[in-house]
Every structure is written in structure tokens, then in C-alpha cells.
Design a protein around this motif. Structure first.
Motif, PDB file in Angstrom:
ATOM      1  N   ALA A  52       0.838  -1.210   0.000  1.00 21.00           N
ATOM      2  CA  ALA A  52       0.000   0.000   0.000  1.00 21.00           C
ATOM      3  C   ALA A  52       0.868   1.253   0.000  1.00 21.00           C
ATOM      4  O   ALA A  52       0.589   2.220  -0.717  1.00 21.00           O
ATOM      5  N   GLU A  56       1.050   4.002  -3.002  1.00 21.51           N
ATOM      6  CA  GLU A  56       0.798   5.426  -2.766  1.00 21.51           C
ATOM      7  C   GLU A  56       1.930   6.270  -3.367  1.00 21.51           C
ATOM      8  O   GLU A  56       1.698   7.330  -3.937  1.00 21.51           O
ATOM      9  N   ARG A  57       3.152   5.770  -3.271  1.00 22.52           N
ATOM     10  CA  ARG A  57       4.313   6.541  -3.752  1.00 22.52           C
ATOM     11  C   ARG A  57       4.502   6.423  -5.274  1.00 22.52           C
ATOM     12  O   ARG A  57       4.884   7.388  -5.925  1.00 22.52           O
TER      13      ARG A  57
END
Ligand SMILES: C[S@@+](CC[C@H](N)C(=O)[O-])C[C@H]1O[C@@H](n2cnc3c(N)ncnc32)[C@H](O)[C@@H]1O
Length: 262
Positions: A52, A56-57
Motif C-alpha cells: 500500500a 501510494e508513492r
């Protein structure tokens, strides 16, 4: 115990050791130097806590996960639609050579059946010069939750607990061993370091709740006790942590290693 056998109950995992996963993932990503624009693989992705943070990055389309436990792989897919999650162990990854800029694994190498083969596979699927990075708990020292657990277990069932204590039986849980593993797999410019994670609890019962479900080696040990043994472990564990009915936070140290793929 090694392998994926005790990693099947996804919700219990997220409440137990998984509670540290998100904060540890932030530290591992920074240590590895994962930057936007990269494509990354999370090996032993479990329920998707590091996955996750990578998604996100980097964006979900630039992240893949590999996990041998089917229920955990399914939990990761449900958490992160758009991330490709394959059911596979580190020792035989179904990806081509150099397919990723970064191959990471969080709290996994000590559970691999064959860690040397697993790390060689992480290196194989990483492009030359890309990063291979991992971390494992400091089971023998400052992973507060698990150290207190096994010390309490040794009070209750000294012989059986000594034979299962992750601080004793796990390999690849020190900076020296991880460096040796990484260099042995042909990785270059290897460096190691300490990462700190944290988790918040409402009270001791919130901490204890997932243990009897059998998740991870500590849960498997708890589940193997009879009612009297479990009550004794519960009380010794609470006493060693010095916590009770109030909210509290624990910290946990992990040893990390990174190297460049040849
Ligand atoms: C402590 S959990 C860590 C999960 C996840 N990486 C995290 O940070 O929450 C260990 C994971 O390693 C997986 N595992 C066990 N043997 C493995 C292997 N040979 N290759 C890859 N993963 C493995 C388990 O199924 C489990 O999901």
C-alpha cells in the motif's frame, strides 16, 4: 516455524504484527531510496501493508506483489485493486529478469524456506543497478512486543517456548547475517541499518486479542496452550509489558539491508 503456514488469517495479522506494518513500510521505502517513476515488487507482500505504501508513492500500476499464502494474497488484492498480486514464494518468482527497479520484502527473509535462493531471485528480477532491500525484526532485542511475548512464554512453558522463541530460532535477524546474505546473492554496495516502527493500543486486551487466533509463530504458540496456560501467558505478558487498561504505544526495531543488483 518457517513458511506461510501460520500466515492465513488476514484480519488477525493486521491486528497483531501488522499493526506496525504501515509505519515500518515508510522507513523501509526511505532506506531503499524508492522514488516516483520506479517500478517495484513487494515479495512476501502479505495483506499488503508495504504494498500500500509503495502504491501510494509509485501508483498502483507500477507495483506488484508476490505472496505464497492464498488468503493473504487475496486480502492484498482486496486492499489494493490495480496492483498485480501473484501467489508465489520468493524462491521462484514468475517475473522476467530485470523487470523491476526495486525489489523489497518486509519481515519475510527469515520465513523463506531457502533465503539464499529467495534473495537471488529478488536480485534476478531487479534491473542492473536497481535496489534490493529488506528488513527483519530485532527479535532478540528491541522488537518490544515479541520480545516480551517470548520472555513471558518462557515463564509459562520454559522448554517449549525456548524451542520456539523467534529471538533464538530465526536466522537472518542481525545486520551481520543480512549483509552476508545480500553479498552472497551477488548484490553490490551493501549497507545495513536500523528502522523503528510503532503501534498504538487501546489497552492490553486490544494487544492480546489476535494472539489466540494462531497467527504467526507467537499466535501458533498461544493457540497450542490449554485454557490455564493461556491465562498464565496473558498475565505474564501483561506484567512484562507493564501495561493495563490505558492506551499505550510500543516501538519495534527492525534491521534493514539494501544492495544494488549486479
Ligand atoms: C511477517 S509476514 C510479513 C507480511 C508483509 N510483508 C508485512 O510487512 O506485513 C511474513 C510473510 O512472509 C510470507 N512468506 C512465507 N514464506 C515465504 C516465501 N518463501 N516467500 C515469500 N513470502 C513468504 C508469509 O506468507 C507472510 O505473508
Amino acid at each position: 516455524m518457517t513458511g506461510a503456514d501460520t500466515f492465513r488469517a488476514a484480519a488477525a495479522y493486521d491486528r497483531a504484527v501488522g499493526r506496525y506494518g504501515a509505519s515500518l513500510a515508510v522507513e523501509l521505502i526511505a532506506f531503499a531510496g524508492v522514488e516516483p517513476g520506479m517500478r517495484a515488487l513487494d515479495v512476501g507482500c502479505g495483506t499488503g501493508l508495504l504494498t500500500a505504501a509503495l502504491a501510494e508513492r509509485l501508483g498502483a500500476e507500477n507495483v506488484a506483489g508476490a505472496e505464497p499464502s492464498e488468503p493473504f494474497a487475496e486480502a492484498c488484492r482486496a486492499r489494493l485493486p490495480g496492483v498485480e498480486v501473484v501467489v508465489a514464494g520468493a524462491e521462484a518468482l514468475p517475473f522476467g529478469e530485470g523487470a523491476f527497479d526495486a525489489a523489497l520484502s518486509q519481515l519475510v527473509v527469515n520465513f523463506m524456506r531457502d533465503a539464499e535462493a529467495g534473495v537471488r531471485e529478488l536480485a534476478r528480477v531487479t534491473r542492473p543497478g536497481g535496489v534490493v532491500a529488506s528488513c527483519v525484526w530485532d527479535y532478540a532485542g528491541e522488537m518490544t512486543l515479541l520480545r516480551a511475548f517470548w520472555d513471558a512464554a518462557r515463564e509459562v512453558e520454559p522448554e517449549r517456548a525456548a524451542a520456539a522463541d523467534e529471538g533464538v530460532v530465526m536466522r537472518w535477524c542481525s545486520e551481520e547475517e543480512l549483509r552476508e546474505l545480500w553479498e552472497g546473492a551477488g548484490l553490490r554496495d551493501v549497507s545495513t541499518g536500523a528502522l523503528m516502527a510503532r503501534a498504538a493500543y487501546d489497552d492490553f486486551e486490544d494487544l492480546w486479542a489476535p494472539f489466540p487466533s494462531g497467527i504467526a509463530p507467537s499466535g501458533a504458540f498461544t493457540a497450542s496452550l490449554d485454557v490455564v496456560g493461556r491465562a498464565a501467558l496473558h498475565d505474564a505478558f501483561r506484567r512484562r509489558l507493564g501495561v493495563g487498561g490505558e492506551p499505550f504505544e510500543l516501538t519495534a526495531r527492525a534491521w534493514a539491508v539494501r544492495g544494488a543488483a549486479p
